[in-house]
Scaffold this motif. Structure first.
Motif, PDB file in Angstrom:
ATOM      1  N   ARG A 232       0.822  -1.217   0.000  1.00  0.00           N
ATOM      2  CA  ARG A 232       0.000   0.000   0.000  1.00  0.00           C
ATOM      3  C   ARG A 232       0.851   1.261   0.000  1.00  0.00           C
ATOM      4  N   GLY A 233       0.351   2.277  -0.697  1.00  0.00           N
ATOM      5  CA  GLY A 233       1.002   3.577  -0.696  1.00  0.00           C
ATOM      6  C   GLY A 233      -0.012   4.692  -0.745  1.00  0.00           C
ATOM      7  N   PHE A 234       0.349   5.847  -0.167  1.00  0.00           N
ATOM      8  CA  PHE A 234      -0.518   7.029  -0.152  1.00  0.00           C
ATOM      9  C   PHE A 234       0.132   8.168  -0.920  1.00  0.00           C
ATOM     10  N   VAL A 235      -0.706   9.026  -1.476  1.00  0.00           N
ATOM     11  CA  VAL A 235      -0.262  10.233  -2.169  1.00  0.00           C
ATOM     12  C   VAL A 235      -1.144  11.392  -1.720  1.00  0.00           C
ATOM     13  N   LEU A 236      -0.520  12.534  -1.432  1.00  0.00           N
ATOM     14  CA  LEU A 236      -1.248  13.768  -1.124  1.00  0.00           C
ATOM     15  C   LEU A 236      -1.317  14.628  -2.379  1.00  0.00           C
ATOM     16  N   GLY A 289      -1.847  -6.089   3.251  1.00  0.00           N
ATOM     17  CA  GLY A 289      -2.895  -6.714   2.460  1.00  0.00           C
ATOM     18  C   GLY A 289      -3.635  -5.658   1.655  1.00  0.00           C
ATOM     19  N   PHE A 290      -4.928  -5.868   1.463  1.00  0.00           N
ATOM     20  CA  PHE A 290      -5.744  -4.905   0.718  1.00  0.00           C
ATOM     21  C   PHE A 290      -6.521  -3.983   1.669  1.00  0.00           C
ATOM     22  N   ASP A 291      -5.944  -3.685   2.813  1.00  0.00           N
ATOM     23  CA  ASP A 291      -6.570  -2.782   3.777  1.00  0.00           C
ATOM     24  C   ASP A 291      -6.574  -1.358   3.217  1.00  0.00           C
ATOM     25  N   ARG A 292      -7.756  -0.790   2.995  1.00  0.00           N
ATOM     26  CA  ARG A 292      -7.899   0.541   2.413  1.00  0.00           C
ATOM     27  C   ARG A 292      -8.066   1.628   3.475  1.00  0.00           C
ATOM     28  N   TYR A 322      -5.070   9.959  -1.684  1.00  0.00           N
ATOM     29  CA  TYR A 322      -5.557   8.686  -2.215  1.00  0.00           C
ATOM     30  C   TYR A 322      -4.520   7.602  -1.969  1.00  0.00           C
ATOM     31  N   ARG A 323      -4.987   6.355  -2.077  1.00  0.00           N
ATOM     32  CA  ARG A 323      -4.096   5.228  -1.839  1.00  0.00           C
ATOM     33  C   ARG A 323      -4.236   4.210  -2.971  1.00  0.00           C
ATOM     34  N   GLY A 324      -3.179   3.430  -3.123  1.00  0.00           N
ATOM     35  CA  GLY A 324      -3.190   2.362  -4.104  1.00  0.00           C
ATOM     36  C   GLY A 324      -2.350   1.216  -3.596  1.00  0.00           C
TER      37      GLY A 324
END
Length: 393
Positions: A232-236, A289-292, A322-324
Protein backbone atom coordinates in the motif's frame (compact mmCIF):
# COMPACT_ATOMS: atom_id res chain seq x y z
CA UNK A 1 -25.79 -16.60 -22.28
CA UNK A 2 -22.17 -17.50 -22.98
CA UNK A 3 -20.48 -16.26 -26.11
CA UNK A 4 -17.15 -17.64 -27.28
CA UNK A 5 -15.39 -15.33 -29.73
CA UNK A 6 -11.83 -16.23 -30.63
CA UNK A 7 -8.70 -14.12 -30.18
CA UNK A 8 -5.04 -14.77 -30.75
CA UNK A 9 -4.41 -13.48 -27.24
CA UNK A 10 -6.49 -12.37 -24.25
CA UNK A 11 -4.92 -9.84 -21.88
CA UNK A 12 -6.21 -9.91 -18.30
CA UNK A 13 -5.97 -6.38 -16.93
CA UNK A 14 -6.63 -2.91 -18.36
CA UNK A 15 -4.09 -1.01 -16.30
CA UNK A 16 -1.06 0.58 -17.91
CA UNK A 17 0.80 -2.74 -18.31
CA UNK A 18 -2.18 -4.57 -19.78
CA UNK A 19 -2.91 -1.64 -22.08
CA UNK A 20 0.70 -1.65 -23.28
CA UNK A 21 0.57 -5.41 -23.90
CA UNK A 22 -2.63 -4.97 -25.91
CA UNK A 23 -1.19 -2.00 -27.83
CA UNK A 24 1.99 -3.74 -28.96
CA UNK A 25 0.27 -7.07 -29.62
CA UNK A 26 -2.42 -5.45 -31.75
CA UNK A 27 0.17 -3.37 -33.56
CA UNK A 28 2.02 -6.61 -34.34
CA UNK A 29 -1.08 -7.88 -36.12
CA UNK A 30 -2.53 -10.13 -33.41
CA UNK A 31 -6.24 -10.37 -32.62
CA UNK A 32 -6.49 -9.11 -29.02
CA UNK A 33 -9.14 -9.24 -26.31
CA UNK A 34 -8.71 -7.29 -23.04
CA UNK A 35 -10.67 -8.29 -19.92
CA UNK A 36 -10.80 -6.36 -16.67
CA UNK A 37 -12.89 -6.68 -13.52
CA UNK A 38 -13.38 -2.89 -13.62
CA UNK A 39 -12.77 0.04 -15.97
CA UNK A 40 -9.54 1.16 -17.61
CA UNK A 41 -6.92 2.01 -14.98
CA UNK A 42 -9.28 1.05 -12.18
CA UNK A 43 -6.58 -0.45 -9.96
CA UNK A 44 -2.95 0.44 -9.28
CA UNK A 45 -2.58 2.56 -12.42
CA UNK A 46 -5.33 4.94 -11.39
CA UNK A 47 -3.61 5.53 -8.06
CA UNK A 48 -0.14 6.09 -9.51
CA UNK A 49 1.89 9.28 -9.71
CA UNK A 50 3.13 8.58 -13.23
CA UNK A 51 6.83 8.11 -12.46
CA UNK A 52 9.10 7.29 -15.40
CA UNK A 53 12.35 6.98 -13.47
CA UNK A 54 15.87 5.85 -14.16
CA UNK A 55 17.26 7.64 -11.12
CA UNK A 56 16.09 5.13 -8.50
CA UNK A 57 17.24 1.94 -10.26
CA UNK A 58 20.53 0.15 -9.69
CA UNK A 59 22.25 -1.49 -12.67
CA UNK A 60 20.58 -4.75 -13.56
CA UNK A 61 17.45 -6.09 -15.26
CA UNK A 62 15.08 -3.41 -13.95
CA UNK A 63 17.32 -0.57 -15.10
CA UNK A 64 17.68 -2.22 -18.50
CA UNK A 65 13.89 -2.41 -18.75
CA UNK A 66 13.58 1.21 -17.65
CA UNK A 67 16.06 2.42 -20.26
CA UNK A 68 14.19 0.57 -23.02
CA UNK A 69 10.91 1.96 -21.71
CA UNK A 70 12.27 5.51 -21.56
CA UNK A 71 13.01 5.28 -25.26
CA UNK A 72 9.57 3.84 -25.99
CA UNK A 73 7.82 6.49 -23.88
CA UNK A 74 9.50 9.19 -25.95
CA UNK A 75 8.15 7.51 -29.08
CA UNK A 76 4.68 7.17 -27.57
CA UNK A 77 4.70 10.84 -26.58
CA UNK A 78 4.94 11.63 -30.29
CA UNK A 79 2.14 9.22 -31.24
CA UNK A 80 -0.38 9.70 -28.42
CA UNK A 81 -2.27 12.92 -27.64
CA UNK A 82 -0.79 15.63 -25.45
CA UNK A 83 -3.54 14.72 -22.98
CA UNK A 84 -1.33 11.98 -21.52
CA UNK A 85 0.74 14.84 -20.00
CA UNK A 86 4.13 13.40 -20.82
CA UNK A 87 6.81 15.67 -19.36
CA UNK A 88 10.52 15.10 -19.88
CA UNK A 89 11.25 17.32 -16.90
CA UNK A 90 14.08 15.38 -15.28
CA UNK A 91 14.56 14.32 -11.70
CA UNK A 92 16.51 15.78 -8.81
CA UNK A 93 17.65 13.56 -5.94
CA UNK A 94 18.87 15.49 -2.90
CA UNK A 95 20.88 14.60 0.18
CA UNK A 96 20.54 16.26 3.57
CA UNK A 97 24.02 15.29 4.82
CA UNK A 98 27.48 14.89 3.23
CA UNK A 99 27.34 11.12 3.82
CA UNK A 100 24.13 10.97 1.82
CA UNK A 101 25.71 12.91 -1.02
CA UNK A 102 28.64 10.52 -1.03
CA UNK A 103 26.24 7.58 -1.29
CA UNK A 104 24.42 9.28 -4.18
CA UNK A 105 27.77 9.85 -5.90
CA UNK A 106 28.67 6.18 -5.68
CA UNK A 107 25.21 5.12 -6.88
CA UNK A 108 25.33 7.55 -9.84
CA UNK A 109 28.77 6.24 -10.83
CA UNK A 110 27.40 2.70 -11.05
CA UNK A 111 24.46 3.92 -13.11
CA UNK A 112 26.72 5.93 -15.42
CA UNK A 113 28.63 2.73 -16.20
CA UNK A 114 25.27 1.28 -17.34
CA UNK A 115 24.54 4.27 -19.60
CA UNK A 116 22.44 6.52 -17.35
CA UNK A 117 23.08 10.26 -17.50
CA UNK A 118 23.48 11.86 -14.07
CA UNK A 119 24.97 15.23 -13.15
CA UNK A 120 26.16 16.12 -9.67
CA UNK A 121 24.71 19.33 -8.26
CA UNK A 122 26.67 21.10 -5.55
CA UNK A 123 24.82 22.46 -2.54
CA UNK A 124 25.19 26.06 -3.69
CA UNK A 125 23.72 25.22 -7.12
CA UNK A 126 20.58 23.37 -6.00
CA UNK A 127 18.56 26.59 -6.15
CA UNK A 128 19.39 26.89 -9.85
CA UNK A 129 17.33 23.73 -10.38
CA UNK A 130 14.70 24.24 -7.66
CA UNK A 131 14.50 27.79 -6.25
CA UNK A 132 12.10 26.78 -3.45
CA UNK A 133 14.19 23.95 -2.01
CA UNK A 134 15.05 24.17 1.68
CA UNK A 135 18.46 25.68 2.46
CA UNK A 136 21.22 23.65 4.05
CA UNK A 137 21.06 20.53 1.90
CA UNK A 138 24.36 18.82 1.14
CA UNK A 139 23.81 18.53 -2.61
CA UNK A 140 22.14 16.27 -5.11
CA UNK A 141 22.13 14.67 -8.54
CA UNK A 142 20.15 15.74 -11.58
CA UNK A 143 18.81 12.99 -13.86
CA UNK A 144 17.75 14.60 -17.16
CA UNK A 145 16.14 11.41 -18.48
CA UNK A 146 13.54 11.11 -15.71
CA UNK A 147 10.03 11.96 -16.87
CA UNK A 148 6.38 11.85 -15.90
CA UNK A 149 3.08 10.89 -17.50
CA UNK A 150 -0.57 10.95 -16.42
CA UNK A 151 -0.99 7.18 -15.95
CA UNK A 152 -4.75 6.75 -16.27
CA UNK A 153 -4.87 8.84 -19.43
CA UNK A 154 -1.87 7.01 -20.87
CA UNK A 155 -3.53 3.64 -20.25
CA UNK A 156 -6.78 4.84 -21.80
CA UNK A 157 -5.06 6.12 -24.94
CA UNK A 158 -2.92 3.00 -25.36
CA UNK A 159 -6.04 0.88 -25.12
CA UNK A 160 -7.87 3.18 -27.51
CA UNK A 161 -5.09 2.74 -30.07
CA UNK A 162 -5.19 -1.03 -29.54
CA UNK A 163 -8.93 -0.98 -30.22
CA UNK A 164 -8.36 1.02 -33.38
CA UNK A 165 -6.08 -1.82 -34.46
CA UNK A 166 -8.89 -4.32 -33.81
CA UNK A 167 -8.62 -5.17 -30.10
CA UNK A 168 -11.86 -5.76 -28.18
CA UNK A 169 -12.31 -4.55 -24.58
CA UNK A 170 -14.52 -6.39 -22.06
CA UNK A 171 -14.77 -4.11 -18.98
CA UNK A 172 -16.47 -5.08 -15.75
CA UNK A 173 -15.81 -8.79 -16.22
CA UNK A 174 -13.76 -10.63 -13.62
CA UNK A 175 -11.91 -13.70 -14.86
CA UNK A 176 -13.20 -16.63 -12.81
CA UNK A 177 -11.35 -19.43 -14.58
CA UNK A 178 -8.83 -20.14 -17.29
CA UNK A 179 -9.76 -22.48 -20.11
CA UNK A 180 -7.35 -25.40 -19.87
CA UNK A 181 -6.52 -27.93 -22.56
CA UNK A 182 -4.76 -31.08 -21.29
CA UNK A 183 -3.57 -31.89 -24.79
CA UNK A 184 -1.80 -28.54 -25.19
CA UNK A 185 0.62 -28.94 -22.29
CA UNK A 186 3.72 -31.01 -21.64
CA UNK A 187 4.38 -33.66 -18.99
CA UNK A 188 0.78 -33.74 -17.96
CA UNK A 189 0.51 -29.95 -17.43
CA UNK A 190 -2.57 -28.52 -19.17
CA UNK A 191 -2.15 -25.64 -21.58
CA UNK A 192 -4.00 -22.34 -21.19
CA UNK A 193 -6.39 -21.69 -24.04
CA UNK A 194 -8.60 -18.81 -22.94
CA UNK A 195 -10.55 -17.30 -20.05
CA UNK A 196 -13.98 -17.55 -18.51
CA UNK A 197 -15.99 -14.72 -16.94
CA UNK A 198 -19.53 -14.70 -15.60
CA UNK A 199 -20.70 -13.46 -18.99
CA UNK A 200 -18.64 -15.33 -21.56
CA UNK A 201 -15.82 -17.62 -22.54
CA UNK A 202 -13.03 -16.20 -24.66
CA UNK A 203 -10.95 -18.78 -26.49
CA UNK A 204 -7.40 -17.72 -27.27
CA UNK A 205 -4.08 -19.10 -28.33
CA UNK A 206 -2.43 -17.30 -25.39
CA UNK A 207 -3.41 -15.49 -22.21
CA UNK A 208 -1.40 -12.61 -20.69
CA UNK A 209 -1.62 -12.15 -16.94
CA UNK A 210 -1.38 -8.36 -16.52
CA UNK A 211 -3.65 -8.36 -13.47
CA UNK A 212 -1.36 -6.32 -11.23
CA UNK A 213 -1.92 -7.01 -7.54
CA UNK A 214 -4.27 -9.87 -8.51
CA UNK A 215 -1.56 -11.49 -10.65
CA UNK A 216 -1.01 -14.25 -8.10
CA UNK A 217 -4.70 -15.15 -8.15
CA UNK A 218 -4.70 -15.39 -11.95
CA UNK A 219 -1.57 -17.59 -11.88
CA UNK A 220 -3.27 -19.87 -9.35
CA UNK A 221 -6.13 -20.44 -11.81
CA UNK A 222 -3.56 -22.20 -13.99
CA UNK A 223 -2.19 -24.13 -11.04
CA UNK A 224 1.10 -22.21 -10.83
CA UNK A 225 2.59 -20.06 -8.10
CA UNK A 226 3.45 -16.37 -8.51
CA UNK A 227 3.83 -14.72 -5.07
CA UNK A 228 2.45 -11.26 -5.86
CA UNK A 229 1.50 -9.24 -2.77
CA UNK A 230 -0.10 -5.80 -2.45
CA UNK A 231 2.09 -3.02 -1.02
CA UNK A 232 0.00 0.00 0.00
CA UNK A 233 1.00 3.58 -0.70
CA UNK A 234 -0.52 7.03 -0.15
CA UNK A 235 -0.26 10.23 -2.17
CA UNK A 236 -1.25 13.77 -1.12
CA UNK A 237 -2.64 16.21 -3.70
CA UNK A 238 -2.42 19.94 -3.01
CA UNK A 239 -4.51 22.81 -4.28
CA UNK A 240 -3.44 24.15 -7.71
CA UNK A 241 -0.29 26.27 -7.51
CA UNK A 242 2.07 28.12 -9.80
CA UNK A 243 4.94 25.86 -10.84
CA UNK A 244 6.84 25.89 -7.54
CA UNK A 245 8.37 22.43 -8.17
CA UNK A 246 10.03 22.07 -11.55
CA UNK A 247 11.37 18.52 -11.44
CA UNK A 248 10.49 15.28 -9.75
CA UNK A 249 12.34 15.85 -6.47
CA UNK A 250 12.98 13.23 -3.85
CA UNK A 251 15.18 12.59 -0.86
CA UNK A 252 18.07 10.13 -1.08
CA UNK A 253 16.46 7.62 1.28
CA UNK A 254 13.69 6.99 -1.27
CA UNK A 255 16.03 4.66 -3.18
CA UNK A 256 16.56 2.53 -0.07
CA UNK A 257 12.81 2.41 0.59
CA UNK A 258 12.13 1.15 -2.93
CA UNK A 259 14.66 -1.65 -2.50
CA UNK A 260 13.51 -2.63 0.99
CA UNK A 261 11.48 -5.75 1.60
CA UNK A 262 10.16 -4.58 4.97
CA UNK A 263 6.44 -4.92 5.61
CA UNK A 264 6.48 -1.94 8.01
CA UNK A 265 5.47 1.61 7.09
CA UNK A 266 8.23 3.44 5.24
CA UNK A 267 8.06 6.97 3.89
CA UNK A 268 10.34 9.32 2.02
CA UNK A 269 9.47 12.56 0.30
CA UNK A 270 8.79 12.55 -3.44
CA UNK A 271 7.47 15.92 -4.59
CA UNK A 272 6.47 17.02 -8.08
CA UNK A 273 4.37 19.61 -9.81
CA UNK A 274 1.84 18.78 -12.50
CA UNK A 275 0.68 20.63 -15.64
CA UNK A 276 -2.70 21.22 -13.99
CA UNK A 277 -1.19 22.96 -10.95
CA UNK A 278 -1.55 20.56 -8.00
CA UNK A 279 1.59 19.23 -6.37
CA UNK A 280 1.76 15.46 -5.79
CA UNK A 281 3.44 14.28 -2.59
CA UNK A 282 4.47 10.67 -1.99
CA UNK A 283 5.63 8.10 -1.18
CA UNK A 284 4.81 5.54 1.48
CA UNK A 285 5.15 1.77 1.42
CA UNK A 286 3.71 -0.89 3.69
CA UNK A 287 2.40 -4.43 3.35
CA UNK A 288 -1.02 -4.57 4.97
CA UNK A 289 -2.90 -6.71 2.46
CA UNK A 290 -5.74 -4.90 0.72
CA UNK A 291 -6.57 -2.78 3.78
CA UNK A 292 -7.90 0.54 2.41
CA UNK A 293 -8.01 2.26 5.82
CA UNK A 294 -6.58 5.77 5.74
CA UNK A 295 -3.38 5.89 7.77
CA UNK A 296 -3.13 9.24 9.53
CA UNK A 297 0.47 8.45 10.44
CA UNK A 298 1.38 7.93 6.79
CA UNK A 299 -0.26 11.19 5.72
CA UNK A 300 1.41 13.13 8.51
CA UNK A 301 4.81 11.74 7.57
CA UNK A 302 4.34 12.72 3.94
CA UNK A 303 3.31 16.26 4.84
CA UNK A 304 6.22 16.73 7.25
CA UNK A 305 8.82 15.36 4.85
CA UNK A 306 7.51 17.39 1.91
CA UNK A 307 7.56 20.67 3.83
CA UNK A 308 11.07 19.86 5.09
CA UNK A 309 12.17 19.73 1.45
CA UNK A 310 9.98 22.59 0.25
CA UNK A 311 9.09 24.99 3.10
CA UNK A 312 6.91 26.94 0.66
CA UNK A 313 4.37 24.09 0.88
CA UNK A 314 3.80 24.58 4.62
CA UNK A 315 0.88 26.95 4.06
CA UNK A 316 -0.62 25.08 1.12
CA UNK A 317 -3.92 23.22 1.43
CA UNK A 318 -4.10 19.49 0.73
CA UNK A 319 -7.27 18.86 -1.24
CA UNK A 320 -7.26 15.09 -1.06
CA UNK A 321 -5.26 11.97 -0.40
CA UNK A 322 -5.56 8.69 -2.22
CA UNK A 323 -4.10 5.23 -1.84
CA UNK A 324 -3.19 2.36 -4.10
CA UNK A 325 -1.62 -1.08 -3.94
CA UNK A 326 1.63 -1.83 -5.72
CA UNK A 327 2.02 -5.41 -7.02
CA UNK A 328 5.06 -6.56 -5.05
CA UNK A 329 7.26 -9.58 -5.76
CA UNK A 330 9.90 -10.61 -3.18
CA UNK A 331 12.94 -9.85 -5.37
CA UNK A 332 11.54 -6.47 -6.56
CA UNK A 333 11.58 -7.58 -10.20
CA UNK A 334 8.50 -8.12 -12.37
CA UNK A 335 7.52 -11.44 -13.91
CA UNK A 336 7.61 -11.06 -17.68
CA UNK A 337 7.24 -13.75 -20.30
CA UNK A 338 5.99 -17.24 -21.03
CA UNK A 339 5.35 -19.60 -18.13
CA UNK A 340 6.71 -23.06 -18.97
CA UNK A 341 4.62 -24.53 -16.14
CA UNK A 342 1.41 -23.61 -18.00
CA UNK A 343 1.98 -23.41 -21.77
CA UNK A 344 -0.02 -20.59 -23.31
CA UNK A 345 0.16 -18.43 -20.16
CA UNK A 346 2.32 -15.31 -20.17
CA UNK A 347 2.94 -13.02 -17.21
CA UNK A 348 3.33 -9.24 -17.20
CA UNK A 349 2.92 -8.26 -13.56
CA UNK A 350 4.74 -7.65 -10.28
CA UNK A 351 6.30 -4.31 -11.24
CA UNK A 352 5.61 -2.84 -7.78
CA UNK A 353 5.87 0.97 -8.01
CA UNK A 354 7.63 1.01 -11.39
CA UNK A 355 4.80 -0.31 -13.56
CA UNK A 356 4.03 3.01 -15.22
CA UNK A 357 7.62 3.48 -16.26
CA UNK A 358 8.21 -0.13 -17.31
CA UNK A 359 4.91 -0.69 -19.14
CA UNK A 360 6.02 -0.06 -22.75
CA UNK A 361 9.06 -2.33 -22.51
CA UNK A 362 6.93 -5.02 -20.88
CA UNK A 363 4.28 -4.79 -23.58
CA UNK A 364 6.82 -4.89 -26.38
CA UNK A 365 8.68 -7.88 -24.91
CA UNK A 366 5.40 -9.78 -24.48
CA UNK A 367 4.43 -9.01 -28.09
CA UNK A 368 7.84 -10.24 -29.21
CA UNK A 369 7.30 -13.56 -27.43
CA UNK A 370 3.75 -13.91 -28.74
CA UNK A 371 4.81 -13.34 -32.35
CA UNK A 372 8.20 -15.00 -32.18
CA UNK A 373 9.97 -11.98 -33.61
CA UNK A 374 11.96 -9.09 -32.18
CA UNK A 375 10.51 -5.65 -32.92
CA UNK A 376 13.43 -3.58 -31.63
CA UNK A 377 16.75 -3.99 -29.88
CA UNK A 378 15.96 -5.07 -26.33
CA UNK A 379 18.77 -2.94 -24.88
CA UNK A 380 20.34 -5.92 -23.18
CA UNK A 381 17.27 -6.84 -21.12
CA UNK A 382 17.93 -10.18 -19.40
CA UNK A 383 14.63 -12.01 -19.68
CA UNK A 384 16.05 -14.96 -17.74
CA UNK A 385 16.12 -12.79 -14.60
CA UNK A 386 12.40 -12.02 -15.08
CA UNK A 387 11.16 -15.56 -15.74
CA UNK A 388 7.91 -16.26 -13.86
CA UNK A 389 8.94 -19.66 -12.54
CA UNK A 390 12.06 -18.35 -10.74
CA UNK A 391 10.31 -18.44 -7.36
CA UNK A 392 10.07 -22.24 -7.59
CA UNK A 393 13.88 -22.58 -7.67
Amino acid sequence: MLTRPSHDVVVIGAGIVGAACAYYAARAGLSVGVVDRGPVAGGTTGAGEGNLLLSDKAPGPELDLARLSARLWRELAEELPAAIEYEAKGGLVVAAEPAGQQALRAFAARQAAAGVRAEEVAADRLADHEPHLAPGLAGGFHYPEDAQVQPALAAAHLLREARRAGAVFYPGERVTALLLDPAAGRSGTPGVRGVRTARRELAAGAVVNAAGTWGGEVAALAGVRLPVLPRRGFVLVTEPLPRVVRHKVYAADYVADVASGSAALQSSAVVEGTPGGPVLIGATRERVGFDRTVSVEALQRLAAQATALFPVLAGVRVLRAYRGFRPYLPDHLPAIGADPRAPGLYHACGHEGAGIGLAPATGLLIADQLTGRRAVDRAGVDLAALRPERFDD
